[in-house]
Design an enzyme around this catalytic site. Structure first.
Site, PDB file in Angstrom:
ATOM      1  CD  GLU A  73      -3.137  -0.655   0.332  1.00 27.66           C
ATOM      2  OE1 GLU A  73      -3.239   0.151  -0.404  1.00 27.66           O
ATOM      3  OE2 GLU A  73      -4.084  -1.494   0.239  1.00 27.66           O
ATOM      4  CB  SER A 333     -28.123 -33.537  51.639  1.00 30.21           C
ATOM      5  OG  SER A 333     -29.128 -34.095  51.696  1.00 30.21           O
TER       6      SER A 333
END
Length: 680
Positions: A73, A333
């Site tokens: 680029e 329990s």
């Protein structure tokens, strides 16, 4: 020549003067990301306008990608001021000679300017505006800031913006390590993000990628052989899902702090992923519509290391969006250990105290039965808790008091829901109340910490939490007694015995299966059931939840670390205990009021008193002990250890030093009383 240069310079100056100040507010918008304790991505969230724009910097990107990006680029990016004069002149000459645009001459900085101020027009004025903004961006942000902005804003097709989102969407991983082929594809896509989307136009995407590879090879970034091998790699033809670990915890974090774009939780991503897979696999094997939840707490810090709210967040058949760690359910329990801890703490029992396990009726109408409908006769408290016998637990709860027990749980920070706001009764021993998995995990972590209940922490980088009051669920000796007992509980099939302190629970009607275990390092809490609370025949904690608990612990590696034994703990056989502690008989009166009409009570020292020992140099203090009522002989205990036995209602004790002490007394009929004093 001077005249030719002066005209565009004047135009550029006039355009710059007419531009408003550069606004980067919209460009700074990022997706919210939730990270684990090491910075690994757990779950990202889209922005308010539906885009995936994840925060990223050049330092978090594979250097090969950055090199390819600049080579393709803008190979003079590191040296130009935002505008590349050579590229601009070349583009202008090509336009004049070819009468068409051959190359644009845009730098990366100019591309960022276009992303920051997107405009549909393609004109000389628009190009001049980009050039001015490019210079302005470089002056304000520098090269590093401009590059970071490109990496965050570059379009990659659809709602995917920025390199990090694209790398996750197309390759399923962070951009810190990319292959040559992957880097080249991610370089090529922003030039034409919709036309080159590999999930729609794979052939076009491949051609664009290969062109980037050719340019990179021509500039010496890779060898021809490496370029050839990279071209042989296939391009992805579908987008991948973004990570969604700890989905429930992530949503809670965003709801608690919606403005924070990056949040680091206490979770461990590796452990979280492993336990999410475990919950999904086991829930599927157990049956349709079943879900599971797992919570892991670091005992020392209170950090939540794993938060699995369901057996699959996206699984609608199991109501995966429901976070079961926060659901109020019956614990079965699972609360029995805290009844025993309260009895131990108050000097009413010892792990080797004999208890009766035989049919009985409490409060005229309450007649509980054991889970297997059998009875063991006379057993020690150790065996009764390890085998989760119901009758001894209810018997102990009647002795310590149900209201007192529930008050202890609430005082430890647990939110307890009683049915229809009734007063606490004996059924709470077997699950007759509501509690969340999170609160149960905190209580069990309290046992692992010697009785001190931690405040759970879910976030590492947030503001410091206000100092929470210290909460306790048991004293250190009682907590160790319970932990030592639970370490000997019979494990599920194919699990090692004697290594992990754990307890299971099954709620009434087989609606909830629980398993909670701990060592000195961590506490793990597991729940299995239907999110809608429906009954599941055969759903039992020991067979449904306990195997998940042991499997979860195996993923920590190493041996479970036992809790250190407190120096004050009394390790003795039943016969060596003080007579009142040897056997608690159900047919014996619970208080002396049942026999003589005079209840046992400590007259001195009073509860909550501050007692000045008045010690001088070399002196040894004696604290007077006095009781009212009761049936001699009386046994006096301090912090669960017997210190005196007397036929009279007066005695004394020699403290080791200053501090808090729990003083208890028990008479021959089993009645008891206790106080807490501060010795100074």
């Amino acid at each position: 020549m001077l005249a030719a240069l002066a005209l565009p310079a004047l135009t550029l100056w006039r355009t710059a003067a007419a531009l408003p100040p550069l606004d980067l507010t919209a460009a700074s918008l990022r997706s919210t990301v939730i990270l684990d304790r090491k910075g690994q991505l757990l779950r990202p969230f889209a922005t308010t306008d539906g885009r995936w724009r994840l925060p990223v910097t050049a330092g978090e990107v594979d250097p090969r990608f950055l090199a390819m990006l600049k080579a393709y680029e803008d190979h003079r990016f590191d040296t130009h001021p935002g505008i590349d004069p050579a590229a601009t002149l070349r583009a202008a000459w090509q336009l004049l000679t070819a009468q068409r645009i051959v190359s644009g001459g845009s730098t990366l900085s100019m591309q960022v300017a276009r992303l920051v101020e997107p405009r549909a027009e393609r004109s000389l004025r628009a190009k001049l505006r980009q050039m001015i903004r490019a210079v302005e961006l470089e002056r304000r942000l520098g090269k590093a800031g401009v590059l970071d902005l490109y990496l965050a804003l570059a379009p990659y097709g659809g709602p995917v913006e920025g390199l990090r989102a694209a790398s996750l969407a197309y390759f399923g991983r962070e951009p810190a390590r990319l292959s040559f082929a992957e880097s080249a594809l991610l370089v090529a896509l922003p030039q034409a993000p919709e036309a080159r989307r590999p999930d729609r136009f794979a052939a076009t995407a491949r051609r664009a990628r290969d062109r980037v590879l050719d340019i990179a090879a021509a500039r010496g970034l890779l060898t021809p052989q490496e370029a050839h091998a990279a071209k042989a790699e296939p391009v992805p033809t579908a987008r991948k899902r973004f990570p969604m670990l700890a989905a429930h915890a992530a949503e809670q974090a965003v709801a608690a702090d919606p403005d924070a774009r990056v949040q680091r939780l206490t979770l461990d991503a590796r452990l979280q992923a492993s336990l999410e897979s475990l919950a999904a696999e086991r829930a599927t094997a157990l049956g349709p519509a079943l879900s599971a939840a797992i919570l892991v707490v670091d005992n020392r810090s209170g950090h939540v290391l794993a938060h699995v709210g369901s057996a699959g967040y996206l699984d609608g058949t199991r109501a995966g969006a429901v976070d079961a760690t926060a659901a109020v359910r019956s614990p079965g329990s699972a609360l029995k250990p805290f009844i025993y801890a309260l009895a131990f703490e108050n000097g009413l029992a010892h792990p080797e105290t004999l208890l009766d396990d035989r049919p009985a009726r409490f409060a005229a109408s309450y007649a509980p039965e054991n889970f297997d409908l059998g009875y063991r006769g006379t057993v020690t408290a150790r065996v009764a808790l390890q085998q989760s016998l119901n009758l001894p637990a209810v018997d102990l709860l009647e002795t310590v008091g149900a209201a007192r027990f529930v008050a202890r749980l609430r005082g430890a920070g647990a939110s307890i829901l009683l049915p229809r706001d009734t007063a606490p009764g004996l059924p709470v021993a077997l699950g007759g109340l509501g509690i969340t998995l999170t609160d149960l995990a905190r209580l069990y972590a309290g046992l692992a910490r010697g009785g001190s209940v931690p405040s759970l922490r879910h976030r590492l980088d947030g503001p410091p939490s206000p100092a929470a009051p210290e909460r306790t669920v048991a004293d250190p000796v009682s907590a160790w007694y319970v932990a030592d007992i639970l370490r000997g509980a019979p494990p599920p099939e194919n699990a090692p015995a004697g290594r992990l302190a754990f307890k299971t629970g099954t709620s009434y009607g087989y609606r909830d299966a629980w398993a909670l275990g701990f060592d000195a390092r961590v506490t793990v809490a597991v729940w299995v059931g239907r999110p809608d609370g429906a009954s599941v025949p055969g759903l039992v904690g020991r067979s449904a939840a306990a195997p998940m608990l042991f499997d979860a612990f195996s993923r920590f590696g190493g041996e479970p670390e036992p809790l250190p034994r407190p120096r004050e703990a009394l390790v003795a056989a039943t016969i060596a205990l003080p007579p009142p502690l040897r056997h608690i008989r159900r047919d014996a009166p619970k208080t002396l009021a049942a026999t003589l009409g005079v209840p046992l009570k400590i007259a001195y020292p009073p509860d909550g008193a501050r007692v000045d020992l008045g010690l001088g140099a070399g002196e040894k203090a004696r604290l007077a002990l006095k009781a009212l009522g009761g049936l001699p002989p009386l046994t006096w205990m301090v912090d669960g250890l017997p210190v005196a036995e007397s036929l009279r209602r007066q005695s004394d004790w020699s403290p080791a030093g200053a501090g808090f002490a729990r003083i208890s007394v028990m008479d021959a009929a089993g009645a008891s009383d206790s106080v807490v004093v501060r010795l100074e």
